[in-house]
Design a protein around this motif. Structure first.
Motif, PDB file in Angstrom:
ATOM      1  N   GLN A 472      -2.648  15.792  -3.375  1.00 58.63           N
ATOM      2  CA  GLN A 472      -2.489  15.933  -2.008  1.00 58.63           C
ATOM      3  C   GLN A 472      -3.692  15.154  -1.006  1.00 58.63           C
ATOM      4  N   THR A 473      -4.913  15.363  -1.435  1.00 57.65           N
ATOM      5  CA  THR A 473      -6.116  14.796  -1.029  1.00 57.65           C
ATOM      6  C   THR A 473      -5.828  13.381  -1.086  1.00 57.65           C
ATOM      7  N   ALA A 474      -5.516  12.731  -2.125  1.00 61.22           N
ATOM      8  CA  ALA A 474      -5.425  11.428  -2.816  1.00 61.22           C
ATOM      9  C   ALA A 474      -4.410  10.753  -1.782  1.00 61.22           C
ATOM     10  N   LEU A 475      -3.245  11.389  -1.511  1.00 62.13           N
ATOM     11  CA  LEU A 475      -2.047  10.879  -0.681  1.00 62.13           C
ATOM     12  C   LEU A 475      -2.726  11.084   0.757  1.00 62.13           C
ATOM     13  N   LEU A 476      -3.292  11.708   1.244  1.00 59.32           N
ATOM     14  CA  LEU A 476      -3.956  11.791   2.557  1.00 59.32           C
ATOM     15  C   LEU A 476      -4.980  10.619   2.800  1.00 59.32           C
ATOM     16  N   PHE A 477      -5.828  10.285   1.831  1.00 54.79           N
ATOM     17  CA  PHE A 477      -6.576   9.365   1.851  1.00 54.79           C
ATOM     18  C   PHE A 477      -5.820   7.965   1.763  1.00 54.79           C
TER      19      PHE A 477
END
Length: 527
Positions: A472-477
């Motif tokens: 999820q954090t990777a996608l936010l990035f």
């Protein structure tokens, strides 16, 4: 006007029977009428040009036209090719090939191996690749499966690597980069590829050992790969895909006409010309391409293909190889052009059967009793001129043509001795318009700001700390949306997912500056 047999014509609407009889040779019209449901035959008659079906019959034979035509009316297949360099990193982290494929398709839609490509897999459904951080990290490339037949060049590349100090390869019509990344994988150095020990985790998967390509050579890092795209607006996609693949040394992205390479006399040991064509292999993926097809366009494409090959021919070394391919079916752009190259430019067709047999033994080692050639297993058809046809409905793919030719040597004994490039050739190389897409960063005031591209490089040297994040954090990035890394040090940080680089942020403590390029950000993240 041709007449369909009465019993055949009775199965079809009168208008359709008349349409087939008027526009197609009698035997082909009868074959279509007998082998296709009336509704499908009517759809084809309305949407596929009669001249296209005639051309198709010339290449594939009347008996295969119904199968191919029916496949064109169905949905396209989905396939991926793994990046062996980055796959190695995940294998060494303890993941198996099966784990990796399930991560790519989180809902486990199922997969199967592509017979002619060790790195290739069919997926039983099409997941949202845009929303997969591993896609953005360059772990795999989404590619039409037939074009992965390029794998057959591996033993030839290995042989060339043994005979030259540096192997020079040109992909002349490279965008968007599928075949270029494939060439990059085949040119990869031994130390960057999976080995038998790292594959122990994947031993339960029959084809896992295919990633251990025994013929990878230590000197393959001394190769130069030039990927060229003449249309400047298409170079962005090419550069981005090469950046994601991770090999940033000894790779050049250029944008020039084929004629500009003629000054590089005998410089290249191998040239790939994936020639712009009439796109018959795109009919299933892009219905609009059917409307763009015409006899005149086929003739125009065939002529342009000859011009492109002729322009670049002088840059191919004597004894060097030209790989010629299209995504079309007709003989005018395929076999006829191969014959023209042989007769007009001085080439000979290379028989790939022995290479295909060796690949088959490697990839199907568990089936010791199997002695058939690869084409009989997978529906690959050898053409009259010595090329290879992939037809939808016959092979599992969209359509492809491939032929390998070798430039004849002026030596009477045809002994190939590659010469070193002259100073004039090296000077001409510098005049080719190139695109700098592999920079590590740039100086901005007191700071050296790392480039987004450097984070994806296989040569990343760990100058900035790598911070592993969840999906999820990777996608936010990747979407350039707000997030924080509360326990991370301040300064420039490399964001990784599953150990693979995605890009950089600058951590200011209370907020992050996201350095992911705006033009690459994911839109509609919550879709």
């Amino acid at each position: 006007m041709n007449n369909l047999p009465t019993d055949t014509a009775e199965n079809l609407p009168a208008e359709l029977a008349e349409n087939l009889a008027e526009n197609l040779p009698a035997e082909l019209a009868e074959n279509l009428a007998e082998n296709l449901p009336a509704e499908l035959a009517e759809n084809l008659a309305a949407n596929l040009p009669a001249d296209f079906l005639k051309y198709l019959a010339e290449s594939a034979g009347d008996e295969l036209v119904p199968r191919i035509a029916e496949a064109i009316a169905s949905n396209p297949v989905t396939a991926i090719r793994l990046n062996p360099f980055k796959t190695k990193k995940l294998l060494e982290a303890g993941y198996s090939i099966e784990d990796i494929l399930q991560m790519i398709d989180a809902e486990d839609g199922g997969y199967e191996s592509i017979p002619w490509c060790a790195d290739g897999f069919y997926l039983n459904r099409r997941p949202s690749f845009t929303h997969d951080p591993l896609f953005h990290a360059g772990l795999y490339y989404v590619q039409e499966p037939s074009s992965m037949f390029l794998s057959v060049l591996q033993p030839i590349i290995d042989s060339l690597l043994r005979s030259v100090k540096r192997l020079n390869v040109l992909d002349l019509c490279a965008s968007p980069g599928g075949k270029t990344t494939h060439l990059c994988s085949m040119l990869g150095s031994k130390e960057n590829l999976p080995n038998a020990d790292s594959l122990a985790h994947a031993s339960q998967l029959p084809n896992a050992e295919r990633f251990v390509h025994a013929s990878k050579l230590p000197n393959s890092d001394r190769s130069l790969l030039i990927c060229n795209e003449v249309i400047r607006s298409r170079t962005g996609a090419l550069a981005e895909n090469m950046v994601k693949w991770g090999r940033h040394t000894n790779v050049m992205v250029t944008s020039d006409d084929a004629s500009k390479f003629s000054a590089l006399d005998g410089f290249f040991h191998m040239i790939l010309v994936d020639a712009p064509c009439s796109g018959e292999g795109m009919f299933r993926k892009d219905r609009d391409s059917v409307n763009e097809w015409s006899v005149n366009n086929v003739a125009l494409c065939a002529s342009r293909q000859q011009r492109i090959v002729s322009d670049v021919w002088s840059s191919l070394a004597e004894g060097g190889y030209l790989a010629y391919s299209t995504c079309t079916f007709n003989r005018y752009e395929n076999d006829d052009n191969v014959r023209w190259i042989c007769e007009e430019l001085g080439a000979k067709v290379v028989d790939l059967s022995e290479f295909m047999k060796s690949e088959l033994e490697f990839m199907k080692s568990e089936l010791e009793s199997m002695k058939s050639e690869l084409e009989s297993l997978s529906g690959i058809l050898k053409s009259k001129a010595g090329g290879y046809h992939f037809f939808p409905g016959v092979t599992k793919g969209e359509g492809f043509y491939f032929a390998l030719l070798q430039k004849k040597s002026s030596d009477v004994q045809e002994q190939t001795t590659f010469r070193e490039p002259s100073k004039n050739v090296l000077a001409a190389l510098k005049r080719i318009y190139s695109i700098d897409c592999f920079a590590k960063g740039e100086q901005k005031g007191k700071d050296f700001v790392p480039s987004a591209e450097y984070a994806l490089s296989l040569d990343y040297e760990g100058v900035y700390p790598s911070i592993e994040v969840d999906r999820q954090t990777a996608l936010l990035f990747l979407a350039r949306e707000n997030f924080i890394l509360p326990d991370a040090p301040k300064g420039f940080l490399r964001i990784t997912y599953k150990g693979l680089g995605l890009g950089f942020v600058k951590n200011l403590g209370n907020r992050l500056n996201n350095l992911h390029p705006v033009n690459r950000r994911i839109r509609n993240l919550n879709r």
